[in-house]
Design a protein around this motif. Structure first.
Motif, mmCIF file in Angstrom:
data_model
loop_
_atom_site.group_PDB
_atom_site.id
_atom_site.type_symbol
_atom_site.label_atom_id
_atom_site.label_comp_id
_atom_site.label_asym_id
_atom_site.label_seq_id
_atom_site.Cartn_x
_atom_site.Cartn_y
_atom_site.Cartn_z
ATOM 1 N N GLY A 1 2.575 -0.184 4.704
ATOM 2 C CA GLY A 1 2.388 0.689 3.553
ATOM 3 C C GLY A 1 1.533 0.042 2.480
ATOM 4 O O GLY A 1 0.739 0.722 1.816
ATOM 5 N N GLY A 2 1.677 -1.268 2.310
ATOM 6 C CA GLY A 2 0.883 -1.983 1.312
ATOM 7 C C GLY A 2 -0.597 -1.951 1.606
ATOM 8 O O GLY A 2 -1.432 -1.910 0.693
ATOM 9 N N ILE A 3 -0.952 -1.977 2.885
ATOM 10 C CA ILE A 3 -2.370 -1.881 3.272
ATOM 11 C C ILE A 3 -2.940 -0.549 2.795
ATOM 12 O O ILE A 3 -4.025 -0.490 2.197
ATOM 13 C CB ILE A 3 -2.525 -2.027 4.799
ATOM 14 C CG1 ILE A 3 -2.225 -3.464 5.220
ATOM 15 C CG2 ILE A 3 -3.935 -1.629 5.242
ATOM 16 C CD1 ILE A 3 -2.217 -3.661 6.730
ATOM 17 N N GLY A 4 -2.214 0.533 3.056
ATOM 18 C CA GLY A 4 -2.686 1.846 2.648
ATOM 19 C C GLY A 4 -2.807 1.986 1.142
ATOM 20 O O GLY A 4 -3.797 2.521 0.632
ATOM 21 N N VAL A 5 -1.804 1.488 0.403
ATOM 22 C CA VAL A 5 -1.841 1.577 -1.054
ATOM 23 C C VAL A 5 -3.017 0.780 -1.611
ATOM 24 O O VAL A 5 -3.766 1.264 -2.475
ATOM 25 C CB VAL A 5 -0.520 1.069 -1.661
ATOM 26 C CG1 VAL A 5 -0.654 0.926 -3.176
ATOM 27 C CG2 VAL A 5 0.619 2.018 -1.322
ATOM 28 N N THR B 1 4.483 -7.423 0.495
ATOM 29 C CA THR B 1 3.375 -6.647 -0.052
ATOM 30 C C THR B 1 2.101 -7.474 -0.133
ATOM 31 O O THR B 1 0.993 -6.921 -0.115
ATOM 32 C CB THR B 1 3.737 -6.123 -1.453
ATOM 33 O OG1 THR B 1 5.020 -5.482 -1.402
ATOM 34 C CG2 THR B 1 2.720 -5.132 -1.972
ATOM 35 N N THR B 2 2.244 -8.806 -0.221
ATOM 36 C CA THR B 2 1.073 -9.685 -0.315
ATOM 37 C C THR B 2 0.108 -9.454 0.832
ATOM 38 O O THR B 2 -1.108 -9.380 0.643
ATOM 39 C CB THR B 2 1.516 -11.160 -0.325
ATOM 40 O OG1 THR B 2 2.525 -11.349 -1.311
ATOM 41 C CG2 THR B 2 0.355 -12.077 -0.612
ATOM 42 N N VAL B 3 0.658 -9.342 2.035
ATOM 43 C CA VAL B 3 -0.190 -9.192 3.227
ATOM 44 C C VAL B 3 -1.022 -7.921 3.128
ATOM 45 O O VAL B 3 -2.236 -7.928 3.335
ATOM 46 C CB VAL B 3 0.677 -9.163 4.496
ATOM 47 C CG1 VAL B 3 -0.202 -9.001 5.732
ATOM 48 C CG2 VAL B 3 1.514 -10.438 4.600
ATOM 49 N N GLY B 4 -0.363 -6.823 2.776
ATOM 50 C CA GLY B 4 -1.081 -5.557 2.663
ATOM 51 C C GLY B 4 -2.097 -5.567 1.544
ATOM 52 O O GLY B 4 -3.206 -5.037 1.684
#
Length: 433
Positions: free
Chosen positions: A39-43, A162-165
């Motif tokens: 999800g973090g990637i998309g955001v 979230t860091t990864v995304g």
């Protein structure tokens, strides 16, 4: 501060049940972290490039700023529905709603790009913001089965994911754009295509793997310590409890939770106010996009990379102590960044790094403090209200910051933030007893 015992199995629970809950919690943290990465990637990719797409479709730089406003508005609007759904049917239902709306937002955004309609794109970005609501709600889901004294650490692990995304997302936009245009899709579709796939994966992870539901199992453990089988649904008292009115009523009767909510809102407002205006400040000094990108990357690193350390500190030295320390970091950030000239890139970078770290202190410790202070049966509406106010304050902060910098200066913005966090830190320290 003593942890709320509803965060884990009651003292009278059997050893077998405690072992099972521990295993479920370990699995829950893994599932939530995986969904958070996707999800973090998309955001990240959406927030990075949506303003550019709005500018291209509208032909107006002024309108491009509405992209960020739309996504923050969406996160705020979906915070309470996500919490209400979680309160009625469990965390899986709430997160499914959030990521499902974000998925729909990506489809609307892709249609808007194809039609060349910037108003439709803004509407899609409002739904897109639901992903941020889902990512924020995930941190609370991590605390449902946490044993006393570990909720901040467990919450911080999901925040850290979230860091990864955040790092990977923007880097996927360009190859995705080349791929999408090669398939005949309109220019600007790439970032939203990446987000679409990312949210679909996050949704799939939640629907398939978040079993048993941590919130439902926590309720079962709280209401019947001798039972080894989680209740098939939410407790009757929780039906319809995810409401705005319920949350305010609980907060009025729980001063510790109210202080935690204020600390979260102030930390977020301080962070987004300075962060949103820093690129403008550096641009006035002639900094290149590369330099500005490095400064913002350092800021993001401060927000997420040390999250597990912050969670450990909050559990070991106390929630309020870490909150006060966070206000101190935000004060130092405001002084350093606000006192820097347009060419003082190093000073601004250090200030933005401390700004991210101060936000991390406030979010992690405040969220753990809020969850522990509120009874289990009322926790989800209060958590939803917290995320709602956090996003509303963030949106207001960006607007006010723009007015301050446009009418006065970046230094005045730093001074205003310094006063706000100093007053909040002093209030937290004086009321901690």
């Amino acid at each position: 501060m003593t942890a709320n015992p509803t965060n884990t199995t009651p003292p009278g629970a059997s050893p077998g049940r405690k072992t099972r809950v521990t295993a479920v919690q370990r699995r829950t943290l893994t599932v939530l972290s995986a969904a958070q990465i996707s999800g973090g990637i998309g955001v990240a990719v959406g927030l990075t490039f949506s303003s550019v797409t709005v500018k291209e479709l509208s032909g107006s730089t002024a309108l491009s700023g509405l992209a960020g406003t739309a996504t923050v508005l969406g996160a705020a609007l979906l915070a309470l529905p996500t919490a209400k759904s979680s309160g009625r049917s469990g965390r899986r239902a709430g997160l499914t709603l959030a990521y499902g709306c974000a998925l729909l937002g990506c489809l609307v955004s892709l249609l808007a790009v194809a039609l060349g309609s910037w108003p439709l794109l803004l509407a899609g970005l409002v739904l897109f913001g639901a992903a941020s609501a889902g990512n924020l709600a995930s941190r609370y889901a991590a605390t449902d089965l946490s044993p006393p004294g570990h909720s901040a650490r467990h919450l911080s692990l999901v925040v850290w994911a979230t860091t990864v995304g955040s790092v990977a997302g923007p880097n996927l936009a360009e190859p995705a754009e080349r791929f999408s245009t090669g398939l005949g899709m309109p220019s600007g579709s790439g970032p939203f295509a990446v987000a679409l796939v990312s949210f679909a994966i996050a949704l799939g992870i939640i629907v398939v793997a978040l079993r048993p539901d941590p919130l439902l199992l926590a309720r079962s453990a709280s209401s019947n310590a001798s039972s080894d089988v989680p209740a098939p649904g939410p407790a009757p008292s929780e039906k319809g409890a995810g409401t705005f009115r319920t949350a305010w009523r609980v907060l009025r009767g729980t001063p510790v939770a109210a202080r935690a909510l204020v600390a979260i809102a102030v930390s977020h407002t301080a962070m987004v106010s300075i962060m949103s205006m820093t690129p403008v400040h550096l641009d006035h000094g002639g900094s290149t996009y590369t330099v500005i990108g490095i400064v913002i990357s350092l800021h993001i690193a401060g927000m997420y990379v040390l999250s597990p350390v912050v969670g450990w500190l909050a559990d070991r030295v106390g929630r309020t102590t870490v909150l006060v320390a966070g206000m101190g970091l935000l004060l130092a950030a405001a002084v350093l960044a606000g006192g820097a000239g347009t060419h003082d890139v190093t000073q601004v970078a250090v200030g933005l790094l401390l700004l991210g770290l101060g936000w991390s202190f406030g979010l992690i410790s405040g969220s753990a403090m809020l969850s522990e202070a509120v009874p289990l049966e009322h926790r989800t509406p209060v958590q939803g209200l917290s995320d709602l106010l956090m996003n509303v304050c963030g949106a207001a902060g960006t607007v006010i910051a723009g007015l301050i910098v446009g009418g006065l200066s970046y230094g005045v913005l730093g001074a205003a933030v310094a006063v706000m966090v100093t007053v909040t830190g002093a209030w937290l320290a004086l009321t901690r007893a």
